[in-house]
Design a protein around this motif. Structure first.
Motif, PDB file in Angstrom:
ATOM      1  N   ASP A  82      20.032 -18.857  20.798  1.00 36.89           N
ATOM      2  CA  ASP A  82      20.384 -20.259  21.436  1.00 36.89           C
ATOM      3  C   ASP A  82      21.671 -19.923  22.504  1.00 36.89           C
ATOM      4  O   ASP A  82      21.645 -20.078  23.388  1.00 36.89           O
ATOM      5  N   LEU A  83      22.246 -18.304  22.539  1.00 43.36           N
ATOM      6  CA  LEU A  83      23.010 -17.546  23.635  1.00 43.36           C
ATOM      7  C   LEU A  83      22.197 -17.384  25.045  1.00 43.36           C
ATOM      8  O   LEU A  83      22.088 -18.101  25.595  1.00 43.36           O
ATOM      9  N   LEU A  84      20.617 -16.278  24.520  1.00 44.77           N
ATOM     10  CA  LEU A  84      19.748 -16.559  25.796  1.00 44.77           C
ATOM     11  C   LEU A  84      19.380 -17.996  26.725  1.00 44.77           C
ATOM     12  O   LEU A  84      19.021 -18.067  27.482  1.00 44.77           O
ATOM     13  N   ASN A  85      19.335 -18.652  25.504  1.00 45.60           N
ATOM     14  CA  ASN A  85      19.078 -19.901  26.744  1.00 45.60           C
ATOM     15  C   ASN A  85      20.230 -20.832  27.576  1.00 45.60           C
ATOM     16  O   ASN A  85      19.935 -21.561  27.553  1.00 45.60           O
ATOM     17  N   SER A  86      20.914 -20.314  26.858  1.00 48.59           N
ATOM     18  CA  SER A  86      22.533 -20.966  27.302  1.00 48.59           C
ATOM     19  C   SER A  86      22.834 -19.850  28.173  1.00 48.59           C
ATOM     20  O   SER A  86      23.902 -19.996  29.020  1.00 48.59           O
ATOM     21  N   ALA A  87      22.492 -18.972  28.571  1.00 48.01           N
ATOM     22  CA  ALA A  87      22.290 -17.659  29.440  1.00 48.01           C
ATOM     23  C   ALA A  87      22.828 -18.231  30.744  1.00 48.01           C
ATOM     24  O   ALA A  87      21.682 -19.223  31.997  1.00 48.01           O
ATOM     25  N   ARG A  88      23.603 -18.265  32.388  1.00 48.66           N
ATOM     26  CA  ARG A  88      23.405 -18.355  33.303  1.00 48.66           C
ATOM     27  C   ARG A  88      22.558 -18.015  34.164  1.00 48.66           C
ATOM     28  O   ARG A  88      21.876 -18.079  35.005  1.00 48.66           O
ATOM     29  N   ASN A  89      22.576 -16.611  34.062  1.00 48.19           N
ATOM     30  CA  ASN A  89      21.419 -15.477  35.362  1.00 48.19           C
ATOM     31  C   ASN A  89      21.261 -14.443  34.092  1.00 48.19           C
ATOM     32  O   ASN A  89      21.549 -14.171  32.447  1.00 48.19           O
ATOM     33  N   GLU A  90      20.290 -13.407  34.695  1.00 49.48           N
ATOM     34  CA  GLU A  90      19.597 -12.709  34.042  1.00 49.48           C
ATOM     35  C   GLU A  90      20.974 -10.998  33.320  1.00 49.48           C
ATOM     36  O   GLU A  90      19.875 -10.353  32.337  1.00 49.48           O
ATOM     37  N   THR A  91      21.699 -10.931  34.463  1.00 44.91           N
ATOM     38  CA  THR A  91      22.424  -9.710  33.957  1.00 44.91           C
ATOM     39  C   THR A  91      23.290 -10.591  32.516  1.00 44.91           C
ATOM     40  O   THR A  91      23.148  -9.978  30.944  1.00 44.91           O
ATOM     41  N   GLU A  92      23.477 -11.330  32.009  1.00 49.20           N
ATOM     42  CA  GLU A  92      23.733 -12.083  30.508  1.00 49.20           C
ATOM     43  C   GLU A  92      23.267 -12.280  29.715  1.00 49.20           C
ATOM     44  O   GLU A  92      23.406 -11.300  28.650  1.00 49.20           O
ATOM     45  N   ALA A  93      22.015 -12.214  30.245  1.00 49.26           N
ATOM     46  CA  ALA A  93      20.623 -12.475  28.808  1.00 49.26           C
ATOM     47  C   ALA A  93      20.419 -10.975  28.825  1.00 49.26           C
ATOM     48  O   ALA A  93      20.474 -10.417  27.525  1.00 49.26           O
ATOM     49  N   ALA A  94      21.504  -9.690  29.912  1.00 46.23           N
ATOM     50  CA  ALA A  94      20.798  -8.419  29.196  1.00 46.23           C
ATOM     51  C   ALA A  94      21.691  -8.077  28.413  1.00 46.23           C
ATOM     52  O   ALA A  94      21.670  -7.347  27.630  1.00 46.23           O
ATOM     53  N   VAL A  95      23.043  -8.242  28.518  1.00 46.65           N
ATOM     54  CA  VAL A  95      24.623  -8.300  27.536  1.00 46.65           C
ATOM     55  C   VAL A  95      23.941  -8.370  26.032  1.00 46.65           C
ATOM     56  O   VAL A  95      24.307  -8.335  25.661  1.00 46.65           O
ATOM     57  N   ILE A  96      23.124 -10.543  26.187  1.00 53.28           N
ATOM     58  CA  ILE A  96      22.757 -10.645  25.094  1.00 53.28           C
ATOM     59  C   ILE A  96      21.888  -9.905  24.623  1.00 53.28           C
ATOM     60  O   ILE A  96      21.912  -9.852  22.910  1.00 53.28           O
ATOM     61  N   VAL A  97      21.118  -9.263  25.025  1.00 56.76           N
ATOM     62  CA  VAL A  97      19.817  -8.813  24.684  1.00 56.76           C
ATOM     63  C   VAL A  97      20.292  -7.336  24.261  1.00 56.76           C
ATOM     64  O   VAL A  97      20.214  -6.629  23.410  1.00 56.76           O
ATOM     65  N   GLN A  98      21.449  -6.741  25.060  1.00 56.24           N
ATOM     66  CA  GLN A  98      21.837  -5.489  24.511  1.00 56.24           C
ATOM     67  C   GLN A  98      22.399  -5.265  22.591  1.00 56.24           C
ATOM     68  O   GLN A  98      22.505  -4.470  22.435  1.00 56.24           O
ATOM     69  N   GLN A  99      23.482  -6.757  22.352  1.00 54.04           N
ATOM     70  CA  GLN A  99      24.222  -6.634  21.413  1.00 54.04           C
ATOM     71  C   GLN A  99      23.469  -6.962  19.942  1.00 54.04           C
ATOM     72  O   GLN A  99      23.245  -6.413  19.041  1.00 54.04           O
TER      73      GLN A  99
END
Length: 526
Positions: free
Chosen positions: A374-391
């Motif tokens: 759900d968070l990844l689908n709401s990410a605005r860019n790849e940098t936000e996606a990388a933080v979500i993957v890390q967590q």
């Protein structure tokens, strides 16, 4: 006959005849003198005198007999009156002595051998009439009331006494009870009268009520039989001296699996019975129980059996004193099978707990992956996606180090790191990662047959285990997730981590593909 003889013989005969009622012991002599006088006289007058004397003599004898008979009747009547008064003074109709004997559980019997009669006073209160001693009964009739199991043997023993083969008799047998059923008595007898030839004429004996003792003995025998048939092993053990086993119950050979049924264990020491690892614990338990001034304790020990095996027993001990020496007595229960069953049950419980833990973990993993998606689908860019993957990686694979690489123009750039991953080439070509080459996850473990990815510049020894998972959709490489183990991993642990990383990669690649598609669609409008 000479007149001189006649002159003194006839008067003497008459005088003696007249006085014969006072001399009954000499009546035969008187009659003889009178007959001689008649023969000597030979005259009618003498005959008349002699006959008169004989009549007088006969009448005197009859009077003496009547007087003796009257005296006997008077004595018998007095005896009956005394007996009647004695019985009236007794509320139960029995003399005090008989009542006292019955009160103490005693009775007696008297056998008249010549008359074949037996008088019996039962030791039981209000016994049947035949056993109340109110009169003599035929011996055969009394024998009929005996219990059939003892009648024949008692008859043989009593016959041996009567025949003189035995001088005394002691026999336990049953007598009927007033309320029905049977009571046990101990019968003892002795001889008290013989005739001149030595033949027994009278035997007397005594009864002792042993019903309660007999029942107690039977109960003890039943309990012993139950113990011998059961799995409870009784024991007694000396705590001083040679510390030997003093006694064991009859089932010791069976419970301890000895080859000889008569094995008792008496004389053996605990060194020969208890397991060497359990013996110090047993001695310490006994010592501590004595010091605490307690008497009982319970523990589990292993005992050596006849087949050479060690079996677990639950020992319940009581410390007491015997002949002013401490002894340990108690019982043991074989719990070997129960412990084995408990071990199996514990293993099953552990397996069940493991399954529950896996289910809970899988449920938690599913919820985490759903939130990450759900968070990844709401990410605005790849940098936000990388933080979500890390967590997400830190939550799903705690302790693991990792990195996220994103593909651009045929090369991959590291966009995010967590933990302390090893150094990597940056950028690196797609062919430098085996997972992107093969389009499936790739694991490496030192000492295995897998190849190390070329994008890693690792100088550690040993090289940590690693997992690379490709992020590809329809042949287009979006990137990859790189994971590194915090320590040496078991193969099973590595496979579980690879599976979990693959589930995470499914959600990540879909979200990154959607994000890249949105960016491509937004470029013309810009």
């Amino acid at each position: 006959m000479n007149r001189t003889v006649l002159s003194w013989l006839l008067p003497l005969a008459v005088l003696v005849g007249l006085a014969s009622h006072d001399l009954p012991a000499h009546r035969d002599t008187v009659e003889l003198l009178l007959v001689m006088a008649v023969i000597a006289a030979g005259t009618p007058a003498a005959y008349v005198a002699v006959m008169q004397a004989l009549r007088t003599h006969k009448e005197s004898r009859q009077r003496a007999v009547r007087r003796a008979f009257d005296r006997m009747l008077q004595a018998d009547e007095k005896a009956r009156r005394d007996a009647h008064l004695l019985l009236q003074r007794e509320p139960s109709g029995l003399p005090h002595r008989l009542q006292a004997m019955q009160g103490g559980g005693l009775g007696h019997w008297d056998l008249d051998v010549d008359r074949h009669c037996l008088t019996v006073h039962s030791p039981f209160q209000q016994a049947p009439l035949l056993l109340q001693g109110t009169g003599q009964q035929p011996a055969s009739l009394w024998l009929q009331v005996l219990h059939p199991d003892e009648s024949a043997a008692l008859t043989r023993t009593l016959t041996a006494v009567i025949q003189g083969d035995l001088t005394r008799m002691e026999f336990e047998h049953r007598l009927p009870l007033p309320q029905g059923g049977w009571g046990w008595v101990l019968s003892r007898s002795t001889l008290i009268d013989w005739d001149e030839s030595g033949r027994v004429r009278r035997v007397v004996g005594a009864f002792l009520d042993v019903t309660d003792q007999r029942r107690l003995r039977l109960n003890l025998e039943r309990e012993k039989a139950l113990f011998d048939a059961g799995d409870v092993l009784l024991f007694k053990y000396a705590l001083t001296g040679d510390r030997q086993i003093l006694a064991m119950s009859g089932n010791a050979a069976r419970i301890l699996r000895q080859k000889s049924p008569s094995w008792s264990g008496v004389g053996l020491t605990t060194d020969a019975m208890a397991h060497p690892e359990d013996l110090p614990r047993l001695r310490e338990q006994v010592r501590a129980t004595i010091e605490r001034q307690e008497h009982e304790f319970q523990m589990s020990v292993r005992m050596k059996t006849g087949d050479g095996m060690w079996r677990w027993f639950s020992l319940h001990g009581v410390i007491a004193r015997q002949d002013d020496r401490p002894v340990l007595h108690g019982y043991m229960l074989d719990i070997h099978e129960q412990l084995q069953m408990l071990t199996v049950q514990e293993q099953e419980n552990l397996h069940l707990e493991w399954l529950v833990e896996r289910l809970e973990k899988a449920r938690g993993t599913a919820l985490t992956l759903q939130r990450v998606t759900d968070l990844l689908n709401s990410a605005r860019n790849e940098t936000e996606a990388a933080v979500i993957v890390q967590q997400a990686a830190e939550a799903l694979l705690p302790g693991w180090h990792g990195a996220l690489s994103i593909g651009r123009d045929g090369r991959l750039y590291v966009l995010g790191r967590w933990g302390c991953p090893p150094a990597m080439l940056e950028p690196f070509h797609l062919r430098d990662c085996w997972s992107l080459r093969r389009n499936k996850s790739h694991t490496y473990q030192c000492g295995g047959c897998d190849a190390l990815c070329l994008h890693l510049t690792v100088d550690e020894d040993p090289i940590p285990a690693s997992i690379c998972v490709p992020l590809s959709t329809t042949g287009d490489a979006i990137g990859a997730i790189h994971l590194f183990a915090p320590h040496e991993m078991l193969p099973q642990e590595l496979r579980e981590a690879e599976e979990l990383a693959g589930r995470l990669a499914e959600g990540v690649k879909s979200a990154l593909a959607s994000l890249r598609l949105r960016d491509e669609m937004a470029e013309p409008s810009a």
